[in-house]
Design a protein around this motif. Structure first.
Motif, short mmCIF file in Angstrom:
data_model
loop_
_atom_site.label_atom_id
_atom_site.label_comp_id
_atom_site.label_asym_id
_atom_site.label_seq_id
_atom_site.Cartn_x
_atom_site.Cartn_y
_atom_site.Cartn_z
N LYS A 258 5.59 3.49 -13.20
CA LYS A 258 4.79 4.48 -12.42
C LYS A 258 4.26 3.88 -11.09
O LYS A 258 4.08 2.91 -10.84
N GLY A 259 3.96 4.80 -10.20
CA GLY A 259 3.63 4.46 -9.04
C GLY A 259 4.81 3.58 -8.11
O GLY A 259 6.00 3.95 -8.60
N GLN A 260 4.70 2.93 -7.20
CA GLN A 260 5.57 2.30 -6.50
C GLN A 260 6.02 1.25 -7.53
O GLN A 260 5.30 0.56 -8.10
N TYR B 240 -1.87 3.96 -3.50
CA TYR B 240 -1.92 3.54 -2.30
C TYR B 240 -1.07 2.33 -1.95
O TYR B 240 -0.48 2.15 -1.09
N GLN B 241 -1.42 1.29 -2.76
CA GLN B 241 -1.11 -0.21 -2.21
C GLN B 241 0.22 -0.63 -2.99
O GLN B 241 0.52 -0.36 -4.37
N PRO C 51 -2.76 -5.38 -15.40
CA PRO C 51 -2.56 -6.89 -15.33
C PRO C 51 -1.40 -7.23 -14.24
O PRO C 51 -1.48 -8.41 -13.96
N TYR C 52 -0.69 -6.17 -13.75
CA TYR C 52 0.14 -6.65 -12.59
C TYR C 52 -0.21 -6.13 -11.23
O TYR C 52 0.77 -6.11 -10.45
N PRO D 89 -8.69 6.72 -6.11
CA PRO D 89 -10.13 6.15 -6.10
C PRO D 89 -10.60 5.64 -4.62
O PRO D 89 -9.80 5.68 -3.87
N GLY E 277 2.34 -3.24 -4.91
CA GLY E 277 2.04 -4.39 -5.68
C GLY E 277 2.95 -5.68 -5.20
O GLY E 277 3.58 -5.64 -4.48
N ASN F 127 7.40 -2.30 -8.70
CA ASN F 127 7.64 -3.70 -8.11
C ASN F 127 7.96 -4.66 -9.30
O ASN F 127 7.66 -5.80 -9.14
N GLN G 42 -2.47 -10.92 -8.64
CA GLN G 42 -1.62 -10.09 -9.23
C GLN G 42 -0.44 -10.59 -9.35
O GLN G 42 0.06 -11.19 -8.54
N VAL G 43 0.21 -10.31 -10.52
CA VAL G 43 1.57 -10.82 -10.99
C VAL G 43 2.80 -9.72 -11.08
O VAL G 43 2.31 -8.74 -11.50
N ARG H 19 -4.47 -3.20 -7.08
CA ARG H 19 -4.11 -1.95 -7.21
C ARG H 19 -4.65 -0.83 -7.86
O ARG H 19 -5.06 0.01 -7.96
N LEU H 20 -4.97 -1.66 -9.21
CA LEU H 20 -5.48 -0.70 -10.50
C LEU H 20 -6.37 -1.83 -11.23
O LEU H 20 -5.71 -2.76 -11.83
N ALA I 258 -4.37 5.68 -8.64
CA ALA I 258 -4.73 4.40 -8.13
C ALA I 258 -3.60 3.50 -7.76
O ALA I 258 -3.74 2.82 -6.77
N LEU I 259 -2.44 3.54 -8.27
CA LEU I 259 -1.34 3.03 -7.98
C LEU I 259 -0.38 3.67 -6.58
O LEU I 259 0.53 3.10 -6.29
N LEU J 5 -4.55 -12.15 -4.60
CA LEU J 5 -5.51 -11.59 -5.59
C LEU J 5 -5.43 -11.77 -7.14
O LEU J 5 -6.00 -11.44 -8.15
N PRO K 178 5.28 -7.68 -12.44
CA PRO K 178 5.80 -7.44 -13.87
C PRO K 178 7.37 -7.48 -14.23
O PRO K 178 8.03 -7.06 -13.32
N PHE L 13 0.05 -0.62 2.56
CA PHE L 13 0.07 0.74 1.91
C PHE L 13 1.50 1.35 1.83
O PHE L 13 2.26 0.93 2.68
#
Lengths: 414, 188
Positions: free
Chosen positions: A392-394, A280-281, B187-188, B174, A283, A396, A369-370, B182-183, A277-278, A367, A372, A241
């Motif tokens: 947006k958000g943290q 918390y965690q 896609p990322y 959420p 990327g 990465n 997740q890639v 994350r979301l 949603a972005l 998971l 970007p 987080f």
């Protein structure tokens, strides 16, 4: 072989080595035999008690984000770790990045007087001394922490500026789930509020699912007590987080029925559900630490490209490196066994031909997740192509480093 | 035999459940009510942790100077080094979000304003304000931002019921589960 025989054999071996060494010394100037007196570090009681690095090593932290730290009042704000000189995955405690919720004095806490309270929607409200907390079953895990403000900008010249607000340490403490089970979370306990003891008493609201999953109440860091700048004597680790959730100088956990919208939480406030949603965690993310901005390759030839990868979503599954600005990618070697929510060192053997080129790295987590590119981020959010990308958000996004034909490395973020 | 084994498993399962409800390690002690009250300073949106006391806009206006708030935040809630406390002068807006990132107008709950002033202000003298003083300063800041009328008295009942302009105008975070990306769909 008797032990006497083996001793004798060892003696002969050493004698031969010594004789060889003397022979060599005779052929060389005297200075090669032993360091001269100025070249010795004279032992002191202090150095015996607590060692320190060579005076030739000057890797150091810097204030982050243009705000001086400490400021004129001695308040600490954000301090960035020197990733450009990092090796392996552990950030030494003295070089670990520091974030504070507003700029704060580092509390000088006597652990004998420190208490942790767990209360709210629990069957048993509990207060623990540090001594009692250390009696609980403990865990030791590698985890990174990263500030949500760890964001590369075109004005940044080094990886310390672009990415220095993350670090990785070996943390030791009690799983929060152990204490919450001891207290007994009641129905309706959906969140926890974790709160520190510093003057602003930074508090964050955390989902109870996360609290029960893998959060750690840490008293240990890299084999010794957590440093004051990291929350001595007790800090919360919320693996993966954003940094602000990892409450330092922790004194209180309250189990609650709703999102409290503390001032820290207010910092995440947004109108956009996707951005929320972005929030918390962290990327999947990676950065090449060598060669990186402001470093210089002295000549064409062999180099090991090396960097760090991490993700708030779990283990790093794959890291790819591009040496042609993202047109083609090769799998990097991952060193050791990746740990969940921990920096992972990657590397790739590379021969630089002396031509201008652009290095990038891309992380994929377990998971799927890639990480970007900034262009992919802009496309996802339908941002106008003629304007700077806003992640947006943290942030990465992939970090590009351009190597000029003279060997100088530059930040290639646009 | 099989049924016995099954019964044994069942007993075991019941035993584990029962154990989870009682303390395993027996460490720590129960806090006193006074200890909890002294530390229980995080204020929920429903305000149940708010202490007794009350405050007014007029008192808050005096305290804003007396407690040196103006030194960092400016005499009119802006123009100094610390974050601005008065909404941006953008006239009538459809979306209160357009007033800017200004705590006493953007926050969905007045409780967040009370909580932060109480825990974190004034700089260097945190924790010295009385509940009455915090109620008053919050009243003054909400009045400055046209959220409340000048004659409103704030206390533990009235403050949580203030309809902040963004009360229902923000994105909820959420639910979170282990192993969650994350979301969803990102896609990322």
């Amino acid at each position: 072989m008797s032990s006497r025989q083996s001793d004798r054999r060892e003696f002969l071996k050493r004698g031969a080595a010594l004789a060889g060494g003397l022979g060599l010394a005779a052929a060389k100037p005297a200075s090669a035999q032993l360091p001269d007196p100025e070249g010795m570090i004279v032992g002191t009681d202090d150095l015996v008690a607590y060692g320190k690095r060579s005076r030739f090593e000057d890797s150091k932290r810097i204030p982050h984000g243009g705000r001086h730290s400490p400021d004129a009042f001695g308040l600490d704000f954000h301090i960035a770790a020197p990733l450009q000189e990092s090796v392996g995955v552990i950030t030494p405690s003295s070089l670990h990045y520091v974030g504070t919720t507003r700029g704060s004095y580092v509390p000088d806490i006597d652990p004998a007087k420190h208490r942790l309270m767990i209360h709210g929607l629990v069957d048993r409200e509990l207060v623990f001394t540090m001594e009692e907390l250390r009696r609980f079953p403990s865990v030791t895990r590698l985890h990174f922490i990263e500030c949500a403000g760890n964001r590369s900008r075109s004005s940044h010249t080094t990886v310390q500026e672009t990415h220095g607000m993350t670090s990785c340490a070996e943390w030791t403490g009690v799983l929060l789930s152990t204490l919450l089970e001891e207290a007994g979370v009641q129905d309706g306990g959906e969140w926890i509020v974790a709160e520190g003891v510093e003057e602003v008493k930074g508090a964050s609201t955390i989902p109870v699912n996360k609290a029960m999953d893998d959060c750690i109440l840490c008293y240990g860091m890299n084999g010794e007590a957590v440093r004051p700048q990291q929350g001595y004597p007790l800090r919360l680790l919320v693996p993966g987080f954003e940094g602000i959730f990892n409450v330092k100088w922790l004194r209180r956990i309250k189990v609650v029925d709703q999102y409290y919208m503390t001032y820290n939480d207010y910092g995440h406030l947004t109108q956009d559900p996707a951005t929320a949603a972005l929030g918390y965690q962290i990327g999947p993310k990676s950065v090449i630490t060598f060669p990186s901005g402001s470093q210089r390759l002295p000549e064409p030839g062999f180099y090991e490209i090396s960097g760090l990868a991490w993700s708030g979503g779990g283990k790093v599954a794959r890291v790819e490196i591009s040496t042609d600005g993202g047109r083609s990618w090769q799998d990097a070697d991952i060193r050791g066994e990746p740990q969940p929510m921990a920096h992972t060192r990657f590397s790739m053997n590379w021969t630089w031909d002396g031509n201008e080129c652009e290095l990038q790295s891309r992380c994929t987590d377990e998971l799927g997740q890639v990480q970007p590119s900034r262009a992919q981020v802009a496309a996802f959010w339908n941002q106008p192509p003629d304007q700077p990308v806003r992640v947006k958000g943290q942030d990465n996004s992939i970090q590009p480093w351009r190597i000029d034909s003279d060997g100088n490395v530059h930040n290639a973020i646009i | 035999m099989r049924s016995f084994r099954f019964a044994g498993l069942l007993l075991l399962a019941v035993g584990v459940c029962a154990q989870a409800q009682s303390p395993t390690y027996g460490l720590g002690r129960a806090p006193t009510a006074e200890e909890v009250a002294a530390w229980d300073i995080a204020i929920s949106p429903d305000g149940k942790e708010l202490p007794a006391g009350s405050g007014t806009v007029a008192e808050g206006e005096e305290l804003y100077v007396q407690k040196t708030c103006f030194v960092c935040h400016g005499l009119n809630g802006t123009g100094a080094t610390a974050p601005r406390l008065i909404k941006r002068d953008v006239g009538e807006v459809d979306d209160p979000w357009d007033y800017g990132r200004v705590l006493p107008i953007r926050s969905p709950y007045a409780t967040t304003v009370w909580d932060y002033i109480n825990r974190g202000m004034p700089l260097g003298m945190e924790g010295t304000l009385t509940p009455d003083e915090v109620y008053s300063i919050v009243a003054y800041l909400l009045f400055l931002n046209d959220v409340i009328e000048e004659d409103m008295v704030l206390d533990q009942d009235s403050l949580p019921n203030i309809e902040m302009p963004n009360r229902n105008n923000f994105a909820r975070v959420p639910d979170w589960f282990p192993g969650q990306p994350r979301l969803e769909g990102y896609p990322y």
